[in-house]
Write a protein that holds these residues in place. Sequence first.
Motif, PDB file in Angstrom:
ATOM      1  N   TYR A   1       0.845  -1.187   0.000  1.00  0.00           N
ATOM      2  CA  TYR A   1       0.000   0.000   0.000  1.00  0.00           C
ATOM      3  C   TYR A   1       0.884   1.242   0.000  1.00  0.00           C
ATOM      4  N   LEU A   2       0.329   2.355  -0.425  1.00  0.00           N
ATOM      5  CA  LEU A   2       1.050   3.622  -0.491  1.00  0.00           C
ATOM      6  C   LEU A   2       1.278   4.171   0.917  1.00  0.00           C
ATOM      7  N   ASN A   3       2.534   4.330   1.291  1.00  0.00           N
ATOM      8  CA  ASN A   3       2.893   4.884   2.589  1.00  0.00           C
ATOM      9  C   ASN A   3       2.798   6.407   2.494  1.00  0.00           C
ATOM     10  N   PRO A   4       1.930   7.028   3.308  1.00  0.00           N
ATOM     11  CA  PRO A   4       1.777   8.486   3.217  1.00  0.00           C
ATOM     12  C   PRO A   4       3.025   9.264   3.626  1.00  0.00           C
ATOM     13  N   LYS A   5       3.938   8.645   4.329  1.00  0.00           N
ATOM     14  CA  LYS A   5       5.146   9.358   4.761  1.00  0.00           C
ATOM     15  C   LYS A   5       6.163   9.520   3.654  1.00  0.00           C
ATOM     16  N   ASP A   6       6.273   8.525   2.766  1.00  0.00           N
ATOM     17  CA  ASP A   6       7.291   8.629   1.715  1.00  0.00           C
ATOM     18  C   ASP A   6       6.741   8.483   0.300  1.00  0.00           C
ATOM     19  N   GLY A   7       5.424   8.245   0.168  1.00  0.00           N
ATOM     20  CA  GLY A   7       4.806   8.148  -1.150  1.00  0.00           C
ATOM     21  C   GLY A   7       5.154   6.882  -1.919  1.00  0.00           C
ATOM     22  N   LYS A   8       5.756   5.899  -1.248  1.00  0.00           N
ATOM     23  CA  LYS A   8       6.145   4.647  -1.913  1.00  0.00           C
ATOM     24  C   LYS A   8       5.169   3.532  -1.558  1.00  0.00           C
ATOM     25  N   LYS A   9       4.980   2.618  -2.498  1.00  0.00           N
ATOM     26  CA  LYS A   9       4.172   1.433  -2.213  1.00  0.00           C
ATOM     27  C   LYS A   9       5.054   0.434  -1.493  1.00  0.00           C
ATOM     28  N   GLU A  10       4.650   0.090  -0.272  1.00  0.00           N
ATOM     29  CA  GLU A  10       5.476  -0.730   0.599  1.00  0.00           C
ATOM     30  C   GLU A  10       4.679  -1.889   1.174  1.00  0.00           C
ATOM     31  N   PRO A  11       5.375  -2.944   1.587  1.00  0.00           N
ATOM     32  CA  PRO A  11       4.692  -4.055   2.257  1.00  0.00           C
ATOM     33  C   PRO A  11       4.035  -3.564   3.546  1.00  0.00           C
ATOM     34  N   LYS A  12       2.808  -4.013   3.748  1.00  0.00           N
ATOM     35  CA  LYS A  12       2.040  -3.578   4.912  1.00  0.00           C
ATOM     36  C   LYS A  12       1.299  -4.782   5.481  1.00  0.00           C
ATOM     37  N   THR A  13       1.063  -4.768   6.764  1.00  0.00           N
ATOM     38  CA  THR A  13       0.220  -5.769   7.398  1.00  0.00           C
ATOM     39  C   THR A  13      -0.839  -5.024   8.199  1.00  0.00           C
ATOM     40  N   SER A  14      -2.079  -5.457   8.083  1.00  0.00           N
ATOM     41  CA  SER A  14      -3.169  -4.771   8.768  1.00  0.00           C
ATOM     42  C   SER A  14      -3.945  -5.734   9.656  1.00  0.00           C
ATOM     43  N   TYR A  15      -4.378  -5.188  10.771  1.00  0.00           N
ATOM     44  CA  TYR A  15      -5.247  -5.907  11.693  1.00  0.00           C
ATOM     45  C   TYR A  15      -6.653  -5.399  11.462  1.00  0.00           C
ATOM     46  N   ILE A  16      -7.597  -6.309  11.326  1.00  0.00           N
ATOM     47  CA  ILE A  16      -9.005  -5.911  11.181  1.00  0.00           C
ATOM     48  C   ILE A  16      -9.830  -6.601  12.259  1.00  0.00           C
ATOM     49  N   GLU A  17     -10.926  -5.949  12.591  1.00  0.00           N
ATOM     50  CA  GLU A  17     -11.862  -6.518  13.557  1.00  0.00           C
ATOM     51  C   GLU A  17     -13.262  -6.059  13.164  1.00  0.00           C
ATOM     52  N   VAL A  18     -14.213  -6.971  13.229  1.00  0.00           N
ATOM     53  CA  VAL A  18     -15.591  -6.667  12.854  1.00  0.00           C
ATOM     54  C   VAL A  18     -16.374  -6.213  14.077  1.00  0.00           C
ATOM     55  N   TRP A  19     -17.101  -5.142  13.891  1.00  0.00           N
ATOM     56  CA  TRP A  19     -18.071  -4.685  14.883  1.00  0.00           C
ATOM     57  C   TRP A  19     -19.296  -4.186  14.127  1.00  0.00           C
ATOM     58  N   ASP A  20     -20.459  -4.648  14.520  1.00  0.00           N
ATOM     59  CA  ASP A  20     -21.728  -4.224  13.933  1.00  0.00           C
ATOM     60  C   ASP A  20     -21.711  -4.367  12.406  1.00  0.00           C
ATOM     61  N   ASN A  21     -21.155  -5.474  11.947  1.00  0.00           N
ATOM     62  CA  ASN A  21     -21.066  -5.809  10.523  1.00  0.00           C
ATOM     63  C   ASN A  21     -20.210  -4.818   9.722  1.00  0.00           C
ATOM     64  N   LEU A  22     -19.304  -4.145  10.393  1.00  0.00           N
ATOM     65  CA  LEU A  22     -18.357  -3.229   9.749  1.00  0.00           C
ATOM     66  C   LEU A  22     -16.941  -3.706  10.042  1.00  0.00           C
ATOM     67  N   ILE A  23     -16.030  -3.438   9.119  1.00  0.00           N
ATOM     68  CA  ILE A  23     -14.634  -3.837   9.265  1.00  0.00           C
ATOM     69  C   ILE A  23     -13.816  -2.619   9.680  1.00  0.00           C
ATOM     70  N   PHE A  24     -13.347  -2.644  10.922  1.00  0.00           N
ATOM     71  CA  PHE A  24     -12.454  -1.602  11.435  1.00  0.00           C
ATOM     72  C   PHE A  24     -11.039  -2.151  11.329  1.00  0.00           C
ATOM     73  N   GLY A  25     -10.099  -1.330  10.887  1.00  0.00           N
ATOM     74  CA  GLY A  25      -8.739  -1.821  10.764  1.00  0.00           C
ATOM     75  C   GLY A  25      -7.710  -0.722  10.847  1.00  0.00           C
ATOM     76  N   ALA A  26      -6.462  -1.170  10.976  1.00  0.00           N
ATOM     77  CA  ALA A  26      -5.294  -0.287  10.949  1.00  0.00           C
ATOM     78  C   ALA A  26      -4.118  -1.165  10.583  1.00  0.00           C
ATOM     79  N   GLY A  27      -3.072  -0.548  10.018  1.00  0.00           N
ATOM     80  CA  GLY A  27      -1.941  -1.348   9.612  1.00  0.00           C
ATOM     81  C   GLY A  27      -0.609  -0.667   9.827  1.00  0.00           C
ATOM     82  N   ILE A  28       0.429  -1.460   9.712  1.00  0.00           N
ATOM     83  CA  ILE A  28       1.779  -0.944   9.839  1.00  0.00           C
ATOM     84  C   ILE A  28       2.588  -1.381   8.624  1.00  0.00           C
ATOM     85  N   TYR A  29       3.491  -0.513   8.240  1.00  0.00           N
ATOM     86  CA  TYR A  29       4.375  -0.809   7.124  1.00  0.00           C
ATOM     87  C   TYR A  29       5.521  -1.643   7.654  1.00  0.00           C
TER      88      TYR A  29
END
Length: 151
Positions: A121-149
């Motif tokens: 995904y595009l890293n907003p800090k350097d504008g490069k597409k970099e490997p990322k891993t994201s954690y997701i969790e479902v609440w009320d049938n919605l996917i909340f998530g965040a990730g790290i490069y």
Amino acid sequence: MRSPLASLYFLPALCLTLAAQDVSPVEVEALVKEAIAFAKTNGKEAAFKEITRAGGRFHKYGGELYVFVYDMDGKVLAHGQGASKVGVNQFKAKDPDGVEFVQERIRLAKSKGKGWHDYKYLNPKDGKKEPKTSYIEVWDNLIFGAGIYKK
């Protein structure tokens, strides 16, 4: 000759740079859980606004760590990279390697309700597409998530 104290002026910037590189998976999961708790307490719409608001409480390390929210069809409901992403259906989105990461995210959400997945995904800090891993969790049938490069 420079005073030894002069180098202390640069210490905060150095610490911020190092801290951004050391974002832990535990911190990512905690941020997602905090966003869900905020939504439960303040309502979905208030949470979506706060998640999308630049510099809001769900933006960390200069925007490198942020929360996102999708529905189960791949539509973006809130995104830490900005309002321009909100309302866009990303179901068919692919990373540079052809990974349909939103579909993968939805499958994970439906099958396990939470977990980690990898993509680029595009890293907003350097504008490069970099490997990322994201954690997701479902609440009320919605996917909340965040990730790290991955560094």
